[in-house]
Design a protein around this motif. Structure first.
Motif, PDB file in Angstrom:
ATOM      1  N   LEU A 102       5.307  34.764  17.159  1.00  0.00           N
ATOM      2  CA  LEU A 102       4.572  35.964  16.800  1.00  0.00           C
ATOM      3  C   LEU A 102       3.139  35.882  17.328  1.00  0.00           C
ATOM      4  O   LEU A 102       2.531  34.801  17.344  1.00  0.00           O
ATOM      5  N   ASP A 103       2.626  37.008  17.738  1.00  0.00           N
ATOM      6  CA  ASP A 103       1.254  37.093  18.240  1.00  0.00           C
ATOM      7  C   ASP A 103       0.284  36.643  17.143  1.00  0.00           C
ATOM      8  O   ASP A 103       0.308  37.178  16.038  1.00  0.00           O
ATOM      9  N   PRO A 104      -0.574  35.650  17.422  1.00  0.00           N
ATOM     10  CA  PRO A 104      -1.500  35.176  16.384  1.00  0.00           C
ATOM     11  C   PRO A 104      -2.490  36.246  15.928  1.00  0.00           C
ATOM     12  O   PRO A 104      -3.009  36.179  14.813  1.00  0.00           O
ATOM     13  N   ASP A 105      -2.754  37.251  16.786  1.00  0.00           N
ATOM     14  CA  ASP A 105      -3.686  38.316  16.429  1.00  0.00           C
ATOM     15  C   ASP A 105      -2.982  39.551  15.857  1.00  0.00           C
ATOM     16  O   ASP A 105      -3.632  40.403  15.252  1.00  0.00           O
ATOM     17  N   ILE A 130       5.919  37.771  20.805  1.00  0.00           N
ATOM     18  CA  ILE A 130       5.419  37.466  22.152  1.00  0.00           C
ATOM     19  C   ILE A 130       6.273  36.415  22.855  1.00  0.00           C
ATOM     20  O   ILE A 130       6.045  36.122  24.033  1.00  0.00           O
ATOM     21  N   GLY A 131       7.235  35.832  22.156  1.00  0.00           N
ATOM     22  CA  GLY A 131       8.063  34.816  22.790  1.00  0.00           C
ATOM     23  C   GLY A 131       9.395  34.647  22.098  1.00  0.00           C
ATOM     24  O   GLY A 131       9.513  34.835  20.888  1.00  0.00           O
ATOM     25  N   VAL A 132      10.408  34.312  22.887  1.00  0.00           N
ATOM     26  CA  VAL A 132      11.724  33.930  22.366  1.00  0.00           C
ATOM     27  C   VAL A 132      12.044  32.556  22.948  1.00  0.00           C
ATOM     28  O   VAL A 132      11.968  32.365  24.175  1.00  0.00           O
ATOM     29  N   PHE A 161      15.368  16.666  32.449  1.00  0.00           N
ATOM     30  CA  PHE A 161      14.495  17.342  31.493  1.00  0.00           C
ATOM     31  C   PHE A 161      13.750  18.441  32.236  1.00  0.00           C
ATOM     32  O   PHE A 161      13.778  18.515  33.473  1.00  0.00           O
ATOM     33  N   TYR A 162      13.100  19.305  31.492  1.00  0.00           N
ATOM     34  CA  TYR A 162      12.219  20.268  32.139  1.00  0.00           C
ATOM     35  C   TYR A 162      10.975  20.456  31.296  1.00  0.00           C
ATOM     36  O   TYR A 162      10.943  20.124  30.110  1.00  0.00           O
ATOM     37  N   VAL A 163       9.942  20.988  31.941  1.00  0.00           N
ATOM     38  CA  VAL A 163       8.651  21.194  31.293  1.00  0.00           C
ATOM     39  C   VAL A 163       8.249  22.652  31.465  1.00  0.00           C
ATOM     40  O   VAL A 163       8.465  23.255  32.524  1.00  0.00           O
ATOM     41  N   MET A 164       7.678  23.224  30.420  1.00  0.00           N
ATOM     42  CA  MET A 164       7.233  24.613  30.444  1.00  0.00           C
ATOM     43  C   MET A 164       5.903  24.733  29.712  1.00  0.00           C
ATOM     44  O   MET A 164       5.480  23.811  28.998  1.00  0.00           O
ATOM     45  N   GLU A 165       5.240  25.870  29.886  1.00  0.00           N
ATOM     46  CA  GLU A 165       4.011  26.147  29.164  1.00  0.00           C
ATOM     47  C   GLU A 165       4.340  26.450  27.698  1.00  0.00           C
ATOM     48  O   GLU A 165       5.375  27.022  27.388  1.00  0.00           O
ATOM     49  N   ARG A 166       3.437  26.057  26.800  1.00  0.00           N
ATOM     50  CA  ARG A 166       3.616  26.423  25.395  1.00  0.00           C
ATOM     51  C   ARG A 166       3.097  27.837  25.160  1.00  0.00           C
ATOM     52  O   ARG A 166       2.029  28.197  25.627  1.00  0.00           O
ATOM     53  N   ILE A 167       3.885  28.642  24.428  1.00  0.00           N
ATOM     54  CA  ILE A 167       3.430  29.954  23.990  1.00  0.00           C
ATOM     55  C   ILE A 167       2.712  29.757  22.656  1.00  0.00           C
ATOM     56  O   ILE A 167       3.333  29.371  21.661  1.00  0.00           O
ATOM     57  N   ALA A 168       1.404  29.985  22.651  1.00  0.00           N
ATOM     58  CA  ALA A 168       0.614  29.775  21.445  1.00  0.00           C
ATOM     59  C   ALA A 168       0.783  30.961  20.497  1.00  0.00           C
ATOM     60  O   ALA A 168       0.515  32.101  20.872  1.00  0.00           O
ATOM     61  N   GLY A 169       1.236  30.698  19.307  1.00  0.00           N
ATOM     62  CA  GLY A 169       1.436  31.749  18.323  1.00  0.00           C
ATOM     63  C   GLY A 169       2.062  31.172  17.069  1.00  0.00           C
ATOM     64  O   GLY A 169       2.123  29.956  16.888  1.00  0.00           O
ATOM     65  N   THR A 170       2.553  32.038  16.215  1.00  0.00           N
ATOM     66  CA  THR A 170       3.152  31.625  14.944  1.00  0.00           C
ATOM     67  C   THR A 170       4.666  31.645  15.059  1.00  0.00           C
ATOM     68  O   THR A 170       5.255  32.647  15.469  1.00  0.00           O
ATOM     69  N   ILE A 171       5.296  30.531  14.697  1.00  0.00           N
ATOM     70  CA  ILE A 171       6.756  30.452  14.651  1.00  0.00           C
ATOM     71  C   ILE A 171       7.174  30.401  13.189  1.00  0.00           C
ATOM     72  O   ILE A 171       6.821  29.452  12.480  1.00  0.00           O
ATOM     73  N   PRO A 172       7.884  31.409  12.690  1.00  0.00           N
ATOM     74  CA  PRO A 172       8.353  31.351  11.303  1.00  0.00           C
ATOM     75  C   PRO A 172       9.198  30.110  11.063  1.00  0.00           C
ATOM     76  O   PRO A 172       9.990  29.712  11.922  1.00  0.00           O
ATOM     77  N   ARG A 173       9.020  29.496   9.906  1.00  0.00           N
ATOM     78  CA  ARG A 173       9.764  28.293   9.567  1.00  0.00           C
ATOM     79  C   ARG A 173      10.791  28.587   8.482  1.00  0.00           C
ATOM     80  O   ARG A 173      10.916  29.712   8.008  1.00  0.00           O
ATOM     81  N   ARG A 174      11.511  27.564   8.081  1.00  0.00           N
ATOM     82  CA  ARG A 174      12.626  27.749   7.162  1.00  0.00           C
ATOM     83  C   ARG A 174      12.231  28.484   5.892  1.00  0.00           C
ATOM     84  O   ARG A 174      12.930  29.383   5.439  1.00  0.00           O
ATOM     85  N   ALA A 175      11.101  28.119   5.290  1.00  0.00           N
ATOM     86  CA  ALA A 175      10.760  28.634   3.968  1.00  0.00           C
ATOM     87  C   ALA A 175       9.725  29.743   3.988  1.00  0.00           C
ATOM     88  O   ALA A 175       9.535  30.417   2.978  1.00  0.00           O
ATOM     89  N   GLN A 176       9.032  29.960   5.120  1.00  0.00           N
ATOM     90  CA  GLN A 176       7.961  30.947   5.108  1.00  0.00           C
ATOM     91  C   GLN A 176       7.735  31.517   6.506  1.00  0.00           C
ATOM     92  O   GLN A 176       8.008  30.877   7.507  1.00  0.00           O
ATOM     93  N   TYR A 212       9.325  37.742  27.358  1.00  0.00           N
ATOM     94  CA  TYR A 212       9.262  36.963  26.119  1.00  0.00           C
ATOM     95  C   TYR A 212       9.679  35.511  26.332  1.00  0.00           C
ATOM     96  O   TYR A 212       9.932  34.796  25.361  1.00  0.00           O
ATOM     97  N   VAL A 213       9.788  35.077  27.574  1.00  0.00           N
ATOM     98  CA  VAL A 213      10.202  33.696  27.836  1.00  0.00           C
ATOM     99  C   VAL A 213       8.988  32.875  28.249  1.00  0.00           C
ATOM    100  O   VAL A 213       8.043  33.394  28.858  1.00  0.00           O
ATOM    101  N   PRO A 214       8.976  31.576  27.937  1.00  0.00           N
ATOM    102  CA  PRO A 214       7.870  30.714  28.380  1.00  0.00           C
ATOM    103  C   PRO A 214       7.835  30.611  29.903  1.00  0.00           C
ATOM    104  O   PRO A 214       8.840  30.799  30.588  1.00  0.00           O
ATOM    105  N   THR A 215       6.665  30.278  30.429  1.00  0.00           N
ATOM    106  CA  THR A 215       6.509  30.053  31.866  1.00  0.00           C
ATOM    107  C   THR A 215       7.028  28.664  32.219  1.00  0.00           C
ATOM    108  O   THR A 215       6.588  27.663  31.646  1.00  0.00           O
TER     109      THR A 215
END
Length: 360
Positions: free
Chosen positions: A231-234, A240-242, A119-134, A101-104
């Protein structure tokens, strides 16, 4: 506009905004450094800054066919052990083979001449991140409840990781974690105190007098919450990620649970407490704090009979984190207006701690 447009105009990255002036960095320098370490196009990336978070800074580096994430420390005075980019990079790189569940990770920079800090650079995990209100996805109350238990399962999976298998056996300091945390966060609060927040001496004294023995020693996240998962977009019921491993270490799993529950504002909490929620844990159908703790204990076999201590510690620790950030604003080390009123939840959290202590 709160989203960054995709390279071909068909994808948005929620929460990515133009970079704040005080948080800008030398993009061509980073691009040149990256080109020596990973395949990227000739032209520098489009850069956006994620608005969430209040400690380390997070940026989207958008290339035509690749999204990368850059993490760096903020400007201003830093705690001696905080904002260690190498440590954050190492933890995620070590966890990758045993906790999926960790980024590459891409690369870690220690050359201060590139942007003035590590600094460091990693791959983005494409998906939905819950936000403050929704939550960011349409779920029924039953589905939301299912997601709540999935979050518990994810935390349980982390706490079951063998630190040695992840190459992280030397990450912590061994026995005495609870005592070190109570002492350390109390010292941080006293150091960051400003005139408009309470002394909290009764809370700190109660924590010192009622601390239990360590309940174990495992990899803990220390900032586990809804807006730090992807969260998995599908299949939005699947994590799928922390994200955000800045505070991870080896320590007591029940202390990690207490810290997670400090953020868990639920639907029947009072209006003042709900006002400062940072995640949609009060969404219709979401499990309560009690359900989260009970299910965690059922899955792990751990006993949270002394829950009042862990709950108070989590709330006090959150108050200290907020106060440390407010201290930077108070002393003009940052001009970010989001931090202007953080002294208010510090007062609220201290009062909540005292109420739980009275009930205990």
């Amino acid at each position: 506009m709160t989203e960054a447009l995709g390279a071909e105009g068909n994808e948005l990255v929620d929460g990515a905004r133009p970079v704040r002036d005080e948080d800008a960095f030398d993009v061509p320098a980073v691009h040149a450094w990256l080109r020596e370490r990973t395949p990227v196009p000739t032209n520098p990336p489009d850069v956006r800054q994620f608005s969430g978070g209040a400690s380390n800074l997070t940026y989207l580096l958008r290339y035509p066919e690749r999204d990368l994430i850059l993490r760096r420390p903020p400007a201003g005075t830093k705690a001696r052990s905080a904002h260690d980019m190498g440590r954050e990079y190492r933890i995620q790189a070590g966890l990758a083979p045993v906790f999926p569940y960790v980024p590459t990770m891409v690369a870690h920079c220690t050359d201060q001449q590139v942007i003035g800090s590590d600094f460091y650079v990693m791959e983005r995990i494409a998906g939905t991140i819950p936000r403050r209100a929704q939550l960011g996805v349409d779920l029924s109350p039953d589905q939301t409840r299912h997601l709540g238990f999935t979050l518990v399962d994810t935390l349980v999976a982390l706490h079951q990781v063998d630190p040695a298998a992840a190459g992280l056996a030397d990450l912590g300091r061994g026995d005495g974690y609870v005592e070190r945390q109570v002492s350390g966060w109390s010292k941080r609060y006293r150091k960051a105190k400003t005139w408009n927040v309470p002394g909290a001496e009764k809370v700190m004294a109660w924590l010192a007098a009622n601390q239990p023995a360590d309940a174990g020693n495992c990899v803990i996240h220390n900032d586990f919450r809804l807006d730090n998962v992807v969260l998995d977009p599908d299949d939005p019921l699947r994590v799928i990620g922390v994200l955000d491993w800045e505070l991870a270490t080896l320590g007591d799993p029940l202390m990690d649970l207490g810290s997670a529950m400090a953020y868990w504002v639920q639907a029947d909490d009072d209006r003042a407490f709900r006002r400062f929620r940072l995640q949609p844990s009060d969404a219709p159908g979401m499990i309560s704090r009690d359900e989260f703790v009970r299910y965690y204990c059922e899955r792990t076999g751990r006993d949270a009979g002394n829950w009042a201590f862990y709950e108070v510690f989590g709330l006090f620790r959150l108050a200290v984190i907020a106060q440390q950030i407010y201290y930077r604003y108070h002393h003009k080390q940052t001009r970010n207006p989001r931090f202007k009123n953080l002294w208010l939840p510090v007062n609220l959290l201290e009062r909540r701690c005292r109420r739980i202590i009275r009930q205990a």
